[in-house]
Design an enzyme around this catalytic site. Structure first.
Site, PDB file in Angstrom:
ATOM      1  N   ARG A   1      -3.025   5.050 -16.183  1.00 59.03           N
ATOM      2  CA  ARG A   1      -3.346   5.614 -14.867  1.00 59.03           C
ATOM      3  C   ARG A   1      -3.976   7.011 -14.920  1.00 59.03           C
ATOM      4  O   ARG A   1      -4.892   7.286 -14.155  1.00 59.03           O
ATOM      5  CB  ARG A   1      -2.114   5.598 -13.952  1.00 59.03           C
ATOM      6  CG  ARG A   1      -1.628   4.186 -13.644  1.00 59.03           C
ATOM      7  CD  ARG A   1      -0.568   4.159 -12.553  1.00 59.03           C
ATOM      8  NE  ARG A   1      -1.095   4.554 -11.282  1.00 59.03           N
ATOM      9  CZ  ARG A   1      -0.857   5.721 -10.690  1.00 59.03           C
ATOM     10  NH1 ARG A   1      -0.075   6.607 -11.264  1.00 59.03           N
ATOM     11  NH2 ARG A   1      -1.402   6.000  -9.526  1.00 59.03           N
TER      12      ARG A   1
ATOM     13  N   TYR B   1      -7.410   6.902 -13.018  1.00 62.12           N
ATOM     14  CA  TYR B   1      -7.412   7.461 -11.662  1.00 62.12           C
ATOM     15  C   TYR B   1      -7.191   8.966 -11.637  1.00 62.12           C
ATOM     16  O   TYR B   1      -7.003   9.530 -10.554  1.00 62.12           O
ATOM     17  CB  TYR B   1      -6.281   6.838 -10.817  1.00 62.12           C
ATOM     18  CG  TYR B   1      -6.160   5.352 -10.863  1.00 62.12           C
ATOM     19  CD1 TYR B   1      -7.246   4.536 -10.553  1.00 62.12           C
ATOM     20  CD2 TYR B   1      -4.954   4.739 -11.185  1.00 62.12           C
ATOM     21  CE1 TYR B   1      -7.127   3.166 -10.577  1.00 62.12           C
ATOM     22  CE2 TYR B   1      -4.821   3.364 -11.219  1.00 62.12           C
ATOM     23  CZ  TYR B   1      -5.909   2.588 -10.914  1.00 62.12           C
ATOM     24  OH  TYR B   1      -5.780   1.234 -10.931  1.00 62.12           O
TER      25      TYR B   1
ATOM     26  N   TYR C   1       2.202  -0.247 -12.019  1.00 63.39           N
ATOM     27  CA  TYR C   1       0.822  -0.216 -12.531  1.00 63.39           C
ATOM     28  C   TYR C   1       0.711   0.608 -13.815  1.00 63.39           C
ATOM     29  O   TYR C   1      -0.257   1.342 -14.023  1.00 63.39           O
ATOM     30  CB  TYR C   1      -0.143   0.325 -11.446  1.00 63.39           C
ATOM     31  CG  TYR C   1      -0.093  -0.498 -10.182  1.00 63.39           C
ATOM     32  CD1 TYR C   1      -0.700  -1.743 -10.121  1.00 63.39           C
ATOM     33  CD2 TYR C   1       0.583  -0.051  -9.055  1.00 63.39           C
ATOM     34  CE1 TYR C   1      -0.649  -2.509  -8.965  1.00 63.39           C
ATOM     35  CE2 TYR C   1       0.652  -0.806  -7.894  1.00 63.39           C
ATOM     36  CZ  TYR C   1       0.029  -2.043  -7.859  1.00 63.39           C
ATOM     37  OH  TYR C   1       0.096  -2.809  -6.714  1.00 63.39           O
TER      38      TYR C   1
ATOM     39  N   ARG D   1       4.084  -1.113  -5.381  1.00 59.53           N
ATOM     40  CA  ARG D   1       4.363   0.206  -5.954  1.00 59.53           C
ATOM     41  C   ARG D   1       5.640   0.838  -5.393  1.00 59.53           C
ATOM     42  O   ARG D   1       6.438   1.409  -6.141  1.00 59.53           O
ATOM     43  CB  ARG D   1       3.176   1.118  -5.645  1.00 59.53           C
ATOM     44  CG  ARG D   1       3.167   2.426  -6.386  1.00 59.53           C
ATOM     45  CD  ARG D   1       2.067   3.327  -5.838  1.00 59.53           C
ATOM     46  NE  ARG D   1       0.767   2.710  -5.818  1.00 59.53           N
ATOM     47  CZ  ARG D   1      -0.124   2.757  -6.815  1.00 59.53           C
ATOM     48  NH1 ARG D   1       0.173   3.418  -7.915  1.00 59.53           N
ATOM     49  NH2 ARG D   1      -1.287   2.162  -6.701  1.00 59.53           N
TER      50      ARG D   1
ATOM     51  N   GLY E   1       0.746  -1.251   0.000  1.00 57.23           N
ATOM     52  CA  GLY E   1       0.000   0.000   0.000  1.00 57.23           C
ATOM     53  C   GLY E   1       0.770   1.289   0.000  1.00 57.23           C
ATOM     54  O   GLY E   1       0.211   2.329  -0.346  1.00 57.23           O
TER      55      GLY E   1
ATOM     56  N   GLU F   1       3.612  -6.901   1.868  1.00 58.24           N
ATOM     57  CA  GLU F   1       3.434  -7.157   0.422  1.00 58.24           C
ATOM     58  C   GLU F   1       3.584  -5.887  -0.421  1.00 58.24           C
ATOM     59  O   GLU F   1       2.666  -5.510  -1.151  1.00 58.24           O
ATOM     60  CB  GLU F   1       2.032  -7.722   0.176  1.00 58.24           C
ATOM     61  CG  GLU F   1       1.714  -8.978   0.944  1.00 58.24           C
ATOM     62  CD  GLU F   1       0.284  -9.463   0.701  1.00 58.24           C
ATOM     63  OE1 GLU F   1      -0.611  -8.647   0.446  1.00 58.24           O
ATOM     64  OE2 GLU F   1       0.082 -10.684   0.752  1.00 58.24           O
ATOM     65  N   PRO F   2       4.710  -5.204  -0.367  1.00 55.88           N
ATOM     66  CA  PRO F   2       4.821  -3.957  -1.147  1.00 55.88           C
ATOM     67  C   PRO F   2       4.978  -4.202  -2.643  1.00 55.88           C
ATOM     68  O   PRO F   2       5.650  -5.145  -3.060  1.00 55.88           O
ATOM     69  CB  PRO F   2       6.108  -3.329  -0.593  1.00 55.88           C
ATOM     70  CG  PRO F   2       6.932  -4.498  -0.162  1.00 55.88           C
ATOM     71  CD  PRO F   2       5.952  -5.537   0.336  1.00 55.88           C
TER      72      PRO F   2
ATOM     73  N   CYS G   1      -7.066   6.968 -29.951  1.00 55.38           N
ATOM     74  CA  CYS G   1      -8.279   7.650 -30.399  1.00 55.38           C
ATOM     75  C   CYS G   1      -9.198   7.950 -29.229  1.00 55.38           C
ATOM     76  O   CYS G   1     -10.311   7.412 -29.120  1.00 55.38           O
ATOM     77  CB  CYS G   1      -8.987   6.808 -31.452  1.00 55.38           C
ATOM     78  SG  CYS G   1      -7.976   6.655 -32.912  1.00 55.38           S
ATOM     79  N   GLU G   2      -8.705   8.727 -28.318  1.00 57.23           N
ATOM     80  CA  GLU G   2      -9.476   9.246 -27.194  1.00 57.23           C
ATOM     81  C   GLU G   2      -8.867  10.584 -26.846  1.00 57.23           C
ATOM     82  O   GLU G   2      -7.705  10.834 -27.171  1.00 57.23           O
ATOM     83  CB  GLU G   2      -9.326   8.339 -25.956  1.00 57.23           C
ATOM     84  CG  GLU G   2      -9.979   7.018 -26.087  1.00 57.23           C
ATOM     85  CD  GLU G   2     -10.775   6.619 -24.861  1.00 57.23           C
ATOM     86  OE1 GLU G   2     -10.618   7.255 -23.815  1.00 57.23           O
ATOM     87  OE2 GLU G   2     -11.550   5.655 -24.984  1.00 57.23           O
TER      88      GLU G   2
HETATM   89  C1  LIG Z   1      -3.514  -7.983  -1.505  1.00 54.18           C
HETATM   90  C2  LIG Z   1      -2.557  -6.987  -2.025  1.00 54.18           C
HETATM   91  N1  LIG Z   1      -1.298  -6.995  -1.544  1.00 54.18           N
HETATM   92  C3  LIG Z   1      -0.369  -6.123  -2.003  1.00 54.18           C
HETATM   93  C4  LIG Z   1      -0.673  -5.192  -2.964  1.00 54.18           C
HETATM   94  C5  LIG Z   1       0.383  -4.254  -3.432  1.00 54.18           C
HETATM   95  O1  LIG Z   1       0.047  -2.954  -3.080  1.00 54.18           O
HETATM   96  P1  LIG Z   1       1.008  -1.745  -3.399  1.00 54.18           P
HETATM   97  O2  LIG Z   1       1.469  -1.876  -4.787  1.00 54.18           O
HETATM   98  O3  LIG Z   1       0.163  -0.554  -3.165  1.00 54.18           O
HETATM   99  O4  LIG Z   1       2.148  -1.820  -2.413  1.00 54.18           O
HETATM  100  C6  LIG Z   1      -1.971  -5.140  -3.490  1.00 54.18           C
HETATM  101  C7  LIG Z   1      -2.322  -4.149  -4.506  1.00 54.18           C
HETATM  102  O5  LIG Z   1      -3.308  -3.499  -4.466  1.00 54.18           O
HETATM  103  C8  LIG Z   1      -2.934  -6.073  -3.013  1.00 54.18           C
HETATM  104  O6  LIG Z   1      -4.177  -6.072  -3.481  1.00 54.18           O
END
Ligand SMILES: Cc1ncc(COP(=O)(O)O)c(C=O)c1O
Length: 477
Positions: free
Chosen positions: A376, A380, A435, A339, A294, A336-337, A407-408
């Site tokens: 993106r 977003y 992403y 981004r 996140g 779980e990083p 074409c947008e």
């Molecule tokens: C379950 C889960 N873990 C990890 C991530 C990676 O998140 P981020 O790329 O924001 O660190 C996501 C992405 O949304 C996710 O859905």
């Protein structure tokens, strides 16, 4: 978001630049009062851009750690942008190996006891997953495709976390075959996971926390399609144990592109209370807790985001305090990083084509990619900035809207100040490592760009450029 990004008043352009690229915009910028302007001309071109007469190039701290301006040119990992574009073509996504390794090490240093798994979805690439595995990372995967990619990169099953709000039986069998940890996301997954031969599982629970981020990447609120409401999660834990699954713990992920720690801190506190509730109701406590990913990244100079160190240390401290506060035994931690590992490491280099004045207020600079390699902005309202990589030391006095070739009415950058741009210049857009290609498409039968990994003056291809023939091969003639 949809209003014109161009200041139509005689405001100082640097003020406008700040308000346009930040999350709030000065209301005066929306005024329809026409602005007096002079013209910024390319010598002999006849093409006029809006001349604003202010020097701003994006700060290099949005670019990878190895980025430099040398002899007027952007270099990444010691390789000049012109050389990268000349050798590999454009658009090209350039990943800096040093940045990826440093970001990975920052996680490992801030939480040495945790298992850190890369959120593969941010940029699924065999070489990058392998590189991160060398740095001690595992992989978080959410489809069979991502699982196979991680296995191909050499990530062992005990470092794989399998997600998905709608896992197929095939995916559960593949996860079981790999010996991966599976995160249960629905009641019906209990029986299906057991039948597939899955052993270790976590249960994903929705904490009811609204993270301050775009709604498309906000996942911890009650009503999210991800995870289970608390009472359902308790039932799934009980059912999983009855079905013979090894229910190891809990998972929570409240969203992506988080730029402060508030919601994450609330989530860990909520989770500790929920774990205490599980102990009371089920006589079960989690021995593993996965706090998801996140952490956000900066895309424009007015953005703010905590460093990895600050984010993880604060989260870990709150987590330990919350757990101790409920007298729960300390569990193993998973992070779980995605981004924050690859976002800043990636720069997209485009070739400038048509430069065209569309109105008094707007001059378009068209690039040879756009929404197909980076959706993106359209999805977003994401904001980016850029510099002319081959003329990085020149005065940036002209305002452009950067558009793609699709074409947008796509706008990759609503307003950026650059030197008077010419066909053939190279536009470098920083913070495009996460992403972007991962969410790319072949709209208008536009092939996806190549990606290279640069280090110590050498660029190696980690993802091949698609060709039109590749795309046409799918059609039955
Ligand atoms: C379950 C889960 N873990 C990890 C991530 C990676 O998140 P981020 O790329 O924001 O660190 C996501 C992405 O949304 C996710 O859905």
């Amino acid at each position: 978001m949809a209003t014109s990004p161009f200041c139509t008043l005689g405001r100082r352009v640097d003020e406008c630049a700040r308000s346009d690229s930040g999350s709030t915009r000065a209301p005066s910028c929306r005024s329809p009062v026409p602005r007096r302007r002079s013209q910024c001309c390319r010598p002999g071109s006849g093409i006029a851009a809006t001349r604003l007469g202010t020097l701003t190039t994006p700060p290099l701290d949005l670019f990878p750690l190895s980025a430099r301006i040398e002899q007027g040119e952007l270099t990444i990992g010691g390789v000049p942008a012109t050389e990268l574009a000349g050798e590999h073509g454009t658009p090209l996504v350039v990943y800096c190996e040093h940045t990826i390794r440093e970001q990975a090490r920052a996680y490992r240093t801030a939480a040495p006891e945790a298992l850190v798994v890369y959120g593969t979805k941010a940029f699924p690439n065999v070489q990058i997953v392998r590189l991160l595995h060398e740095e001690g990372f595992g992989a978080d995967v959410s489809t069979q495709g991502e699982l196979e990619l991680a296995l191909r990169a050499g990530v062992p099953g005990d470092r794989l976390v399998v997600h998905g709000n709608n896992k197929s039986d095939n995916e559960l069998q593949a996860a079981a075959g790999a010996g991966a940890l599976v995160v249960l996301d629905a009641p019906d997954e209990v029986e299906r996971a057991a039948a597939a031969g899955v052993r270790g599982v976590l249960v994903r629970v929705t904490a009811g926390i609204e993270a301050d981020t775009h709604e498309a990447v906000r996942t911890g609120y009650h009503g999210s399609k991800f995870g289970l409401p608390p009472d359902d999660a308790v039932e799934v834990i009980a059912a999983g144990r009855e079905a013979g699954l090894d229910v190891l713990g809990l998972h929570v992920h409240i969203g992506s592109q988080l730029v402060d720690t508030t919601a994450s801190r609330m989530a860990v506190e909520w989770l500790a209370a929920f774990a205490a509730d599980c102990r009371r109701r089920l006589d079960w406590t989690p021995s593993v807790v996965d706090l998801g990913g996140g952490l956000g990244v900066r895309h424009v100079d007015t953005d703010a985001a905590p460093t990895i160190e600050d984010f993880v240390i604060e989260l870990r401290r709150r987590f330990q305090e919350a757990w101790a506060g409920h007298e729960l035994p300390p569990p193993a931690l998973i992070l779980e990083p995605g981004r924050s590992i690859v976002g800043r490491a990636g720069v997209t280099i485009y070739r400038v084509g048509v430069v065209k004045r569309a109105s008094e207020a707007v001059t378009y600079l068209s690039i040879d990619g756009g929404a197909s390699d980076n959706p993106r902005p359209q999805l977003y309202g994401a904001q980016y900035t850029a510099l002319l990589a081959n003329r990085a030391s020149e005065e940036a006095g002209c305002a452009y809207a950067v558009t793609g070739k699709h074409c947008e009415e796509e706008v990759l950058i609503r307003r950026v100040l650059l030197p008077s741009a010419r066909r053939g210049d190279l536009l470098a857009v920083p913070a495009t490592g996460a992403y972007t290609l991962a969410m790319g498409s072949n709209y208008n039968v536009v092939p996806l760009p190549a990606a290279v990994l640069v280090a110590a003056g050498v660029a190696r291809v980690i993802r091949r450029r698609q060709a039109v023939e590749d795309l046409l091969a799918w059609d039955v003639e």
